[in-house]
Scaffold this motif. Structure first.
Motif, mmCIF file in Angstrom:
data_model
loop_
_atom_site.group_PDB
_atom_site.id
_atom_site.type_symbol
_atom_site.label_atom_id
_atom_site.label_comp_id
_atom_site.label_asym_id
_atom_site.label_seq_id
_atom_site.Cartn_x
_atom_site.Cartn_y
_atom_site.Cartn_z
ATOM 1 N N THR A 115 -2.033 -35.089 10.438
ATOM 2 C CA THR A 115 -1.160 -33.912 10.478
ATOM 3 C C THR A 115 -1.740 -32.889 11.450
ATOM 4 O O THR A 115 -2.755 -32.256 11.163
ATOM 5 N N LYS A 116 -1.101 -32.712 12.583
ATOM 6 C CA LYS A 116 -1.627 -31.804 13.591
ATOM 7 C C LYS A 116 -1.345 -30.330 13.251
ATOM 8 O O LYS A 116 -2.067 -29.433 13.650
ATOM 9 N N GLN A 117 -0.241 -30.070 12.556
ATOM 10 C CA GLN A 117 0.124 -28.683 12.250
ATOM 11 C C GLN A 117 0.510 -28.580 10.771
ATOM 12 O O GLN A 117 1.684 -28.650 10.412
ATOM 13 N N PRO A 118 -0.482 -28.395 9.884
ATOM 14 C CA PRO A 118 -0.171 -28.355 8.453
ATOM 15 C C PRO A 118 0.481 -27.047 8.002
ATOM 16 O O PRO A 118 1.148 -27.022 6.962
ATOM 17 N N ILE A 119 0.290 -25.943 8.748
ATOM 18 C CA ILE A 119 0.795 -24.634 8.308
ATOM 19 C C ILE A 119 2.221 -24.437 8.808
ATOM 20 O O ILE A 119 2.547 -24.702 9.968
ATOM 21 N N ARG A 120 3.095 -23.975 7.925
ATOM 22 C CA ARG A 120 4.498 -23.736 8.291
ATOM 23 C C ARG A 120 4.588 -22.700 9.408
ATOM 24 O O ARG A 120 3.795 -21.737 9.447
ATOM 25 N N ASP A 121 5.533 -22.898 10.312
ATOM 26 C CA ASP A 121 5.714 -21.975 11.439
ATOM 27 C C ASP A 121 5.856 -20.534 10.956
ATOM 28 O O ASP A 121 6.610 -20.245 10.007
ATOM 29 N N GLN A 155 3.491 -18.701 9.628
ATOM 30 C CA GLN A 155 2.559 -18.341 8.560
ATOM 31 C C GLN A 155 1.122 -18.558 9.035
ATOM 32 O O GLN A 155 0.856 -19.307 9.980
ATOM 33 N N ASP A 156 0.172 -17.933 8.329
ATOM 34 C CA ASP A 156 -1.241 -18.025 8.711
ATOM 35 C C ASP A 156 -2.052 -18.908 7.773
ATOM 36 O O ASP A 156 -3.133 -19.387 8.136
ATOM 37 N N VAL A 157 -1.552 -19.090 6.574
ATOM 38 C CA VAL A 157 -2.319 -19.823 5.567
ATOM 39 C C VAL A 157 -1.389 -20.792 4.830
ATOM 40 O O VAL A 157 -0.235 -20.451 4.530
ATOM 41 N N ALA A 158 -1.914 -21.991 4.559
ATOM 42 C CA ALA A 158 -1.204 -22.958 3.729
ATOM 43 C C ALA A 158 -2.138 -23.367 2.596
ATOM 44 O O ALA A 158 -3.353 -23.519 2.787
ATOM 45 N N VAL A 159 -1.583 -23.553 1.400
ATOM 46 C CA VAL A 159 -2.393 -23.898 0.228
ATOM 47 C C VAL A 159 -1.696 -25.012 -0.553
ATOM 48 O O VAL A 159 -0.478 -24.965 -0.752
ATOM 49 N N THR A 189 -8.023 -27.763 -4.866
ATOM 50 C CA THR A 189 -7.356 -26.731 -4.075
ATOM 51 C C THR A 189 -7.829 -26.854 -2.630
ATOM 52 O O THR A 189 -9.028 -26.818 -2.351
ATOM 53 N N ARG A 190 -6.844 -27.033 -1.740
ATOM 54 C CA ARG A 190 -7.181 -27.113 -0.315
ATOM 55 C C ARG A 190 -6.385 -26.037 0.428
ATOM 56 O O ARG A 190 -5.185 -25.885 0.197
ATOM 57 N N ARG A 191 -7.090 -25.323 1.305
ATOM 58 C CA ARG A 191 -6.485 -24.248 2.097
ATOM 59 C C ARG A 191 -6.643 -24.580 3.577
ATOM 60 O O ARG A 191 -7.659 -25.134 4.018
ATOM 61 N N TRP A 192 -5.618 -24.199 4.341
ATOM 62 C CA TRP A 192 -5.689 -24.308 5.797
ATOM 63 C C TRP A 192 -5.414 -22.926 6.390
ATOM 64 O O TRP A 192 -4.519 -22.204 5.906
ATOM 65 N N THR A 193 -6.181 -22.532 7.382
ATOM 66 C CA THR A 193 -5.930 -21.252 8.073
ATOM 67 C C THR A 193 -5.890 -21.503 9.562
ATOM 68 O O THR A 193 -6.381 -22.526 10.052
ATOM 69 N N ASP A 203 -7.487 -19.846 11.844
ATOM 70 C CA ASP A 203 -8.726 -19.544 12.562
ATOM 71 C C ASP A 203 -9.917 -20.391 12.128
ATOM 72 O O ASP A 203 -11.038 -20.183 12.591
ATOM 73 N N ASP A 204 -9.747 -21.345 11.182
ATOM 74 C CA ASP A 204 -10.861 -22.228 10.828
ATOM 75 C C ASP A 204 -10.317 -23.558 10.344
ATOM 76 O O ASP A 204 -9.110 -23.801 10.347
ATOM 77 N N ALA A 205 -11.239 -24.433 9.933
ATOM 78 C CA ALA A 205 -10.849 -25.787 9.526
ATOM 79 C C ALA A 205 -10.345 -25.830 8.095
ATOM 80 O O ALA A 205 -9.966 -26.880 7.596
ATOM 81 N N GLY A 206 -10.349 -24.693 7.416
ATOM 82 C CA GLY A 206 -9.846 -24.670 6.049
ATOM 83 C C GLY A 206 -10.958 -24.904 5.047
ATOM 84 O O GLY A 206 -12.146 -24.980 5.382
ATOM 85 N N SER A 207 -10.592 -25.019 3.789
ATOM 86 C CA SER A 207 -11.581 -25.161 2.721
ATOM 87 C C SER A 207 -11.037 -26.068 1.637
ATOM 88 O O SER A 207 -9.831 -26.273 1.500
ATOM 89 N N LEU A 208 -11.974 -26.610 0.834
ATOM 90 C CA LEU A 208 -11.613 -27.494 -0.269
ATOM 91 C C LEU A 208 -12.485 -27.137 -1.470
ATOM 92 O O LEU A 208 -13.707 -26.987 -1.344
ATOM 93 N N THR A 209 -11.880 -27.006 -2.619
ATOM 94 C CA THR A 209 -12.632 -26.821 -3.861
ATOM 95 C C THR A 209 -12.109 -27.799 -4.892
ATOM 96 O O THR A 209 -10.895 -28.079 -4.957
#
Length: 424
Positions: free
Chosen positions: A58-64, A66-70, A81-85, A87-93
């Motif tokens: 998935t090259k573009q996970p965030i909806r057009d 928007q800045d963050v996808a969860v 919980t996985r986040r994509w932003t 300005d970074d590679a995102g995070s996973l908890t």
């Protein structure tokens, strides 16, 4: 303990605006018109669990816009919980559900934990039916533990097969040569006759006969001398005594030699030897032809034996493979494979009925994920009522949660997704 999705929350992931789904039952149906976000729901599940593999897909996970996808998955024992932003590679908890006093356990290596849970990764069972034969075999091999390396055994078999092919090519050539070589005439000797030996035999026979002829001439001369002596007895009375003695002596000598001659060897017929000498080259031509015929026949027999040995070796390899496969416990009874692809009850998988293909594909998917019991069916609209019945039976029997995406405009089927949200 088997894991299912207890709750799914996704915001701004691909086409999704915000969805909150608490599935009920073993079959979770996502319906709606095309391009409304149904596939994004399934992609969100995969993305939350698979990490890097999903990110690469998935090259573009965030909806057009928007800045963050969860994406948040409640699996019962774990909350992912996985986040994509931007300005970074995102995070996973990954953490445990809160206890009665509100405490949670957060895992220090969340992706490693998920990789162990997902195992060989849940997949779309229908995708298996669309794979090439080689891909289906690879998927099946990855699902079970084989006591041999299929690729190595196939290479070994191919090597033996090529050797036998080369030997059989030689066999064909030798069969052609043997067919063009005349068979030896019965009675033809195996070794060429020596003309020199026959000539030497002929010379010895002539010398033998010449010696006998000379003896005969000597006897004739002796007989003539006896007759002359007798004649002289009449003429030479005075020498009678001497002549009689001489005649008597010569006569005795004559008789002895005559007896010896008559008892001696017979004359040799040189005509037969001469005839053989004239035919010696003709005989030797036949001998050489016979020798060539036997040489090719022996070579052909050896090559046929060699080809037979390779055939036995191929049969042994095939038996090793079939015996090994017979001992493997496949997820579905009757499932196997050979160099041509996956087999079901001895026939190619592609020739099995749609229901049989579905049962096999679903069983393989379920065997791949004994802990995280989640499957996805992206082309659910292709399943007829019988296929859906089979899918439901398998899901309930094996305690799996199957998310099915279908195209439907009635708004009355399953969980309806519209404009990236769950339709109220």
């Amino acid at each position: 303990m088997p894991l299912h999705i207890v709750n799914l929350v996704a915001e701004n992931y691909k086409r999704l605006v915000a969805v909150d789904i608490t599935p009920d039952g073993n079959i979770v149906t996502l319906s709606g018109r095309n391009a409304q976000g149904k596939s994004s729901v399934l992609d969100a599940i995969f993305a939350a669990l698979a990490g890097g593999e999903a990110s690469r897909a998935t090259k573009q996970p965030i909806r057009d816009g928007q800045d963050v996808a969860v994406v948040r998955l409640d699996l019962g024992d774990y909350i992912v919980t996985r986040r994509w932003t931007d300005d970074d590679a995102g995070s996973l908890t990954v953490e445990t559900p809160p206890t009665a006093d509100g405490r949670k356990q957060k895992y220090s290596s969340p992706q490693k934990l998920l990789d162990e849970l997902v195992g060989k990764r849940a997949f779309d069972p229908l995708a298996f039916t669309r794979m090439s034969s080689a891909e289906q075999v690879a998927t099946l091999v990855a699902t079970v533990e084989l006591p041999f390396d299929p690729a190595e055994l196939d290479r070994e078999r191919a090597g033996v097969f090529d050797q036998r092919t080369e030997i059989n090519r030689t066999v064909k050539q030798l069969e052609g040569q043997l067919g063009g070589t005349p068979k030896p005439v019965d009675g033809t000797p195996e070794v060429e006759v020596s003309a020199a030996d026959i000539i030497r035999e002929f010379d010895l026979a002539r010398e033998h006969n010449a010696a006998l002829d000379n003896e005969m001439r000597n006897l004739e001369l002796m007989q003539s001398a006896v007759e002359q002596a007798k004649a002289r007895v009449a003429e030479l009375e005075a020498e009678l005594t001497r002549a009689r003695e001489a005649a008597t002596n010569r006569w005795d000598d004559y008789q002895a030699k005559l007896v010896k001659f008559e008892a001696g060897p017979e004359r040799i017929d040189t005509a037969e030897i001469s005839e053989r000498l004239q035919k010696v080259e003709q005989t030797n031509v036949a001998v050489r032809a016979g020798q060539e015929h036997r040489r090719i026949a022996a070579q052909l027999a050896a090559k046929r034996e060699e080809a037979a040995r390779f055939t036995l070796e191929l049969q042994a390899i095939d038996k090793r493979k079939s015996d090994a496969l017979a001992a493997v416990k496949f997820p579905v009874a009757g499932l196997s494979f050979d160099e041509s692809g996956v087999l079901y009850n001895g026939i190619p998988f592609s020739q099995a009925s749609a229901a049989e293909q579905l049962r096999v594909s679903v069983a393989l998917a379920m065997a791949s994920n004994p802990q995280l019991r989640i499957l996805q069916v992206r082309d659910g609209s292709l399943l007829d009522s019988d296929s859906m019945k089979v899918l439901t039976e398998l899901a309930e029997k094996n305690d799996f949660q199957v998310w099915v995406e279908v195209v439907d405009e009635s708004g009355q089927v399953g969980i309806v997704i519209e404009d990236g949200q769950v339709k109220a």
